[in-house]
Design a protein around this motif. Structure first.
Motif, PDB file in Angstrom:
ATOM      1  N   VAL A 216       4.225   4.826  -8.370  1.00  0.00           N
ATOM      2  CA  VAL A 216       5.393   4.030  -7.969  1.00  0.00           C
ATOM      3  C   VAL A 216       5.293   2.650  -8.615  1.00  0.00           C
ATOM      4  N   ALA A 217       6.431   1.957  -8.703  1.00  0.00           N
ATOM      5  CA  ALA A 217       6.432   0.609  -9.279  1.00  0.00           C
ATOM      6  C   ALA A 217       5.655  -0.324  -8.356  1.00  0.00           C
ATOM      7  N   GLN A 218       5.036  -1.365  -8.958  1.00  0.00           N
ATOM      8  CA  GLN A 218       4.232  -2.293  -8.145  1.00  0.00           C
ATOM      9  C   GLN A 218       5.051  -2.954  -7.024  1.00  0.00           C
ATOM     10  N   PRO A 219       6.319  -3.375  -7.293  1.00  0.00           N
ATOM     11  CA  PRO A 219       7.098  -3.967  -6.187  1.00  0.00           C
ATOM     12  C   PRO A 219       7.313  -2.979  -5.035  1.00  0.00           C
ATOM     13  N   THR A 220       7.463  -1.695  -5.353  1.00  0.00           N
ATOM     14  CA  THR A 220       7.638  -0.682  -4.298  1.00  0.00           C
ATOM     15  C   THR A 220       6.373  -0.589  -3.454  1.00  0.00           C
ATOM     16  N   ALA A 221       5.209  -0.561  -4.136  1.00  0.00           N
ATOM     17  CA  ALA A 221       3.938  -0.509  -3.408  1.00  0.00           C
ATOM     18  C   ALA A 221       3.768  -1.771  -2.565  1.00  0.00           C
ATOM     19  N   THR A 222       4.121  -2.934  -3.142  1.00  0.00           N
ATOM     20  CA  THR A 222       3.973  -4.213  -2.423  1.00  0.00           C
ATOM     21  C   THR A 222       4.840  -4.218  -1.165  1.00  0.00           C
ATOM     22  N   ASP A 223       6.095  -3.759  -1.281  1.00  0.00           N
ATOM     23  CA  ASP A 223       7.000  -3.719  -0.117  1.00  0.00           C
ATOM     24  C   ASP A 223       6.453  -2.784   0.967  1.00  0.00           C
ATOM     25  N   SER A 224       5.981  -1.606   0.533  1.00  0.00           N
ATOM     26  CA  SER A 224       5.460  -0.633   1.505  1.00  0.00           C
ATOM     27  C   SER A 224       4.243  -1.208   2.223  1.00  0.00           C
ATOM     28  N   ILE A 225       3.363  -1.852   1.470  1.00  0.00           N
ATOM     29  CA  ILE A 225       2.148  -2.431   2.076  1.00  0.00           C
ATOM     30  C   ILE A 225       2.534  -3.530   3.064  1.00  0.00           C
ATOM     31  N   ALA A 226       3.487  -4.391   2.670  1.00  0.00           N
ATOM     32  CA  ALA A 226       3.904  -5.491   3.558  1.00  0.00           C
ATOM     33  C   ALA A 226       4.431  -4.924   4.874  1.00  0.00           C
ATOM     34  N   SER A 227       5.227  -3.852   4.781  1.00  0.00           N
ATOM     35  CA  SER A 227       5.783  -3.245   5.988  1.00  0.00           C
ATOM     36  C   SER A 227       4.672  -2.645   6.856  1.00  0.00           C
ATOM     37  N   LEU A 228       3.702  -1.981   6.209  1.00  0.00           N
ATOM     38  CA  LEU A 228       2.599  -1.360   6.956  1.00  0.00           C
ATOM     39  C   LEU A 228       1.676  -2.406   7.581  1.00  0.00           C
ATOM     40  N   VAL A 229       1.543  -3.562   6.922  1.00  0.00           N
ATOM     41  CA  VAL A 229       0.752  -4.664   7.502  1.00  0.00           C
ATOM     42  C   VAL A 229       1.474  -5.195   8.742  1.00  0.00           C
ATOM     43  N   ARG A 230       2.807  -5.375   8.637  1.00  0.00           N
ATOM     44  CA  ARG A 230       3.591  -5.871   9.791  1.00  0.00           C
ATOM     45  C   ARG A 230       3.467  -4.924  10.993  1.00  0.00           C
ATOM     46  N   LYS A 231       3.397  -3.645  10.720  1.00  0.00           N
ATOM     47  CA  LYS A 231       3.302  -2.653  11.818  1.00  0.00           C
ATOM     48  C   LYS A 231       1.879  -2.561  12.376  1.00  0.00           C
ATOM     49  N   GLY A 232       0.926  -3.228  11.723  1.00  0.00           N
ATOM     50  CA  GLY A 232      -0.457  -3.206  12.205  1.00  0.00           C
ATOM     51  C   GLY A 232      -1.258  -2.012  11.712  1.00  0.00           C
ATOM     52  N   PHE A 233      -0.742  -1.290  10.689  1.00  0.00           N
ATOM     53  CA  PHE A 233      -1.450  -0.104  10.181  1.00  0.00           C
ATOM     54  C   PHE A 233      -2.425  -0.457   9.055  1.00  0.00           C
ATOM     55  N   LEU A 234      -2.179  -1.590   8.388  1.00  0.00           N
ATOM     56  CA  LEU A 234      -3.041  -2.028   7.282  1.00  0.00           C
ATOM     57  C   LEU A 234      -3.402  -3.499   7.477  1.00  0.00           C
ATOM     58  N   THR A 235      -4.515  -3.920   6.846  1.00  0.00           N
ATOM     59  CA  THR A 235      -4.851  -5.354   6.783  1.00  0.00           C
ATOM     60  C   THR A 235      -5.147  -5.708   5.333  1.00  0.00           C
ATOM     61  N   LYS A 236      -4.964  -6.989   5.017  1.00  0.00           N
ATOM     62  CA  LYS A 236      -5.276  -7.468   3.667  1.00  0.00           C
ATOM     63  C   LYS A 236      -6.463  -8.420   3.751  1.00  0.00           C
ATOM     64  N   ALA A 237      -7.300  -8.418   2.715  1.00  0.00           N
ATOM     65  CA  ALA A 237      -8.442  -9.343   2.674  1.00  0.00           C
ATOM     66  C   ALA A 237      -8.764  -9.636   1.219  1.00  0.00           C
ATOM     67  N   PRO A 238      -9.391 -10.806   0.946  1.00  0.00           N
ATOM     68  CA  PRO A 238      -9.781 -11.084  -0.447  1.00  0.00           C
ATOM     69  C   PRO A 238     -10.775 -10.030  -0.934  1.00  0.00           C
ATOM     70  N   ASP A 239     -10.632  -9.660  -2.209  1.00  0.00           N
ATOM     71  CA  ASP A 239     -11.550  -8.685  -2.800  1.00  0.00           C
ATOM     72  C   ASP A 239     -12.914  -9.352  -2.979  1.00  0.00           C
ATOM     73  N   PRO A 240     -13.991  -8.765  -2.394  1.00  0.00           N
ATOM     74  CA  PRO A 240     -15.315  -9.398  -2.529  1.00  0.00           C
ATOM     75  C   PRO A 240     -15.770  -9.538  -3.986  1.00  0.00           C
ATOM     76  N   GLU A 241     -15.240  -8.673  -4.872  1.00  0.00           N
ATOM     77  CA  GLU A 241     -15.658  -8.744  -6.287  1.00  0.00           C
ATOM     78  C   GLU A 241     -14.826  -9.730  -7.092  1.00  0.00           C
ATOM     79  N   ASP A 242     -13.679 -10.144  -6.550  1.00  0.00           N
ATOM     80  CA  ASP A 242     -12.802 -11.094  -7.258  1.00  0.00           C
ATOM     81  C   ASP A 242     -11.924 -11.765  -6.202  1.00  0.00           C
ATOM     82  N   THR A 243     -12.314 -12.969  -5.799  1.00  0.00           N
ATOM     83  CA  THR A 243     -11.639 -13.606  -4.654  1.00  0.00           C
ATOM     84  C   THR A 243     -10.176 -13.967  -4.959  1.00  0.00           C
ATOM     85  N   ARG A 244      -9.781 -13.898  -6.247  1.00  0.00           N
ATOM     86  CA  ARG A 244      -8.352 -14.155  -6.542  1.00  0.00           C
ATOM     87  C   ARG A 244      -7.512 -12.914  -6.233  1.00  0.00           C
TER      88      ARG A 244
END
Ligand code: SF4
Length: 229
Positions: A69-97
């Motif tokens: 899928v296109a990156q914006p589609t994945a980004t939108d889906s992830i944002a929605s799943l984070v809002r619902k409490g199904f996913l969390t985001k965190a800095p990547d330990p191998e690359d903090t950016r």
């Protein structure tokens, strides 16, 4: 005037038409299952894929590539799943950016529930004998691999492209293959299409492993090479 199709092209066209009909039912299945937990099919795929990665976490780019899928589609889906409490985001330990995405306990429960749902497609497949299902699995794997070789889909986490896979390593016809990850023999019905422990084979070894796997079904090495052409 368009040239008439050859008999083999006509057969290919009929197969495509048949698969298209099955895809219609599979899409309806996906909407029904996703809708039951308040998601759409893309969100369900994203959640299931991330859950399969366990505690490792996955970058957004990898999710988009793997699911095609296109990156914006994945980004939108992830944002929605984070809002619902199904996913969390965190800095990547191998690359903090960079940011990685992980499943939450609630998200894992949702995926478990989705996995338990029996779809119309599965009920139809159950009408095939075990032998027919095993043969169909082999043909599906071969078709997916051909799509990968053609660059039509992202590499999938299949046994036939895994560094732990030892095709036809055993004499026992019921369990000829070996998985070096679990150090166990397994049969053709156990071939995985999406394995969490998959380790991609180095490019240089892919064709040799494929030919070694296909030899059991081919009259010659030439036949086994067919799909790589
Ligand atoms: S690790 Fe998974 S994909 Fe690799 S050979 Fe074993 S079962 Fe197959």
């Amino acid at each position: 005037m368009t040239a008439p199709l050859s008999p083999s092209q006509e057969l290919t066209r009929r197969l495509r038409d048949g698969l298209d009909r099955i895809c219609v039912v599979m899409r309806a299945d996906q909407w029904a299952i996703a809708g039951a937990v308040g998601l759409n099919p893309t969100q369900t795929h994203v959640l299931t894929f991330i859950t399969g990665r366990g505690e490792k976490g996955v970058r957004v780019g990898a999710i988009a590539t793997q699911l095609g899928v296109a990156q914006p589609t994945a980004t939108d889906s992830i944002a929605s799943l984070v809002r619902k409490g199904f996913l969390t985001k965190a800095p990547d330990p191998e690359d903090t950016r960079a940011v990685t995405v992980r499943v939450t306990r609630v998200g894992r429960d949702i995926v478990r529930g989705i996995g338990l749902a029996i779809t119309a497609t599965e009920r139809a497949l159950e009408t095939l004998s075990i032998r027919e299902q095993t043969e169909l699995l082999r043909l599906v794997i071969k078709t997916i691999r051909a799509l990968q070789v053609a660059g039509a889909i992202a590499p999938q986490r299949m046994c036939v492209t895994c560094g732990y896979f030892r095709p036809n390593a055993h004499e026992d016809k019921r369990a000829p293959h070996h998985c070096a990850y679990v150090d166990a023999a397994f049969g053709a019905e156990g071939l995985r299409i999406d394995c969490d422990e998959h380790e991609a084979l180095p490019e240089a070894d892919r064709e040799a492993v494929w030919i070694s796997y296909m030899k059991a079904f081919s009259d010659s090495e030439e036949d086994a090479r067919d799909v790589t052409r």
